[in-house]
Write a protein that holds these residues in place. Structure first.
Motif, PDB file in Angstrom:
ATOM      1  N   GLU A  43      -7.377   1.931  -5.630  1.00  0.00           N
ATOM      2  CA  GLU A  43      -7.448   3.108  -4.772  1.00  0.00           C
ATOM      3  C   GLU A  43      -8.465   2.877  -3.659  1.00  0.00           C
ATOM      4  O   GLU A  43      -9.525   2.303  -3.885  1.00  0.00           O
ATOM      5  N   ARG A  44      -8.120   3.334  -2.440  1.00  0.00           N
ATOM      6  CA  ARG A  44      -9.063   3.266  -1.321  1.00  0.00           C
ATOM      7  C   ARG A  44      -8.928   4.509  -0.456  1.00  0.00           C
ATOM      8  O   ARG A  44      -7.883   5.150  -0.429  1.00  0.00           O
ATOM      9  N   GLU A  45     -10.003   4.831   0.242  1.00  0.00           N
ATOM     10  CA  GLU A  45      -9.999   6.016   1.100  1.00  0.00           C
ATOM     11  C   GLU A  45      -9.027   5.852   2.257  1.00  0.00           C
ATOM     12  O   GLU A  45      -8.843   4.755   2.773  1.00  0.00           O
ATOM     13  N   ASP A  58      -3.534   0.287  -3.109  1.00  0.00           N
ATOM     14  CA  ASP A  58      -3.085  -1.066  -2.788  1.00  0.00           C
ATOM     15  C   ASP A  58      -2.660  -1.731  -4.075  1.00  0.00           C
ATOM     16  O   ASP A  58      -3.419  -1.780  -5.052  1.00  0.00           O
ATOM     17  N   SER A  90       0.850  -1.184   0.000  1.00  0.00           N
ATOM     18  CA  SER A  90       0.000   0.000   0.000  1.00  0.00           C
ATOM     19  C   SER A  90       0.887   1.236   0.000  1.00  0.00           C
ATOM     20  O   SER A  90       1.850   1.319   0.763  1.00  0.00           O
TER      21      SER A  90
END
Length: 193
Positions: free
Chosen positions: A175-177, A188, A141
């Motif tokens: 993509e993640r918050e 990630d 990440s």
């Protein structure tokens, strides 16, 4: 003499962020940032990052360090610019990394190059991981963030992670918050088949 004052200013700005509470802090420098990962095989031990400093900051630094005003940093100009930018080492160059959700600190980060492009100051960082990461079995990440909230680290328009190499088509950046205030979002990265 002006170089002394600019160096003092940059050092003072960086140091003063330590004394400003996060509630009172707000960014004064915007940095477009991106990780570049060459995936020739699933196991990686290094990657690169690029920064593009905002126009105001770039103009100020270029005016001071491009002594001959030719729009390029060469020789001693480049060495002097790299020297002033190494002050970001004490902030870990704002690099945020996790391996399978666990914080990870790079083994080494160095400024590989600094140049002027489109009137902006671009910095290229070389990042060595503490140990090789196998992207077939591990999630890496990546994010950037200034915990002091003085530098706004935003992804380049084309994205936070740019892949190249033989396995780049097999790898998936997701993509993640982010839950951290200082991080825009996380990406990630895995190369699972």
């Amino acid at each position: 003499m002006t170089r002394f004052w600019l160096g003092l200013f940059v050092s003072t700005v960086l140091t003063s962020t330590l004394f400003v509470s996060q509630a009172m802090a707000h960014p004064h420098v915007w940095v477009d940032s991106q990780y570049r990962v060459a995936v020739e095989r699933a196991q990686i031990d290094s990657l690169e990052a690029t920064w593009s400093l905002d126009l105001f900051t770039s103009t100020s630094l270029i005016a001071e360090y491009d002594i001959n005003a030719d729009g390029a940093l060469t020789g001693q100009e480049k060495l002097d610019m790299i020297e002033i930018l190494t002050s970001f080492d004490k902030y870990g160059y704002f690099i945020k990394m996790k391996q399978n959700g666990v914080d990870m600190t790079p083994k080494d980060v160095r400024i590989v190059d600094v140049r002027i492009r489109d009137m902006m100051l671009w910095v290229r960082l070389g990042i060595d991981l503490p140990s090789p990461v196998n992207l077939e079995t591990t999630t890496l990440s990546l994010a950037f963030g200034d915990d002091e909230l003085y530098f706004a680290m935003e992804p380049l328009e084309e994205g936070l992670v740019r892949l190249s190499g033989a396995l780049s088509e097999a790898c998936t950046p997701v993509e993640r918050e982010a839950t951290e205030t200082s991080v825009a979002f996380w990406v990630d990265l895995t190369c699972r088949s």
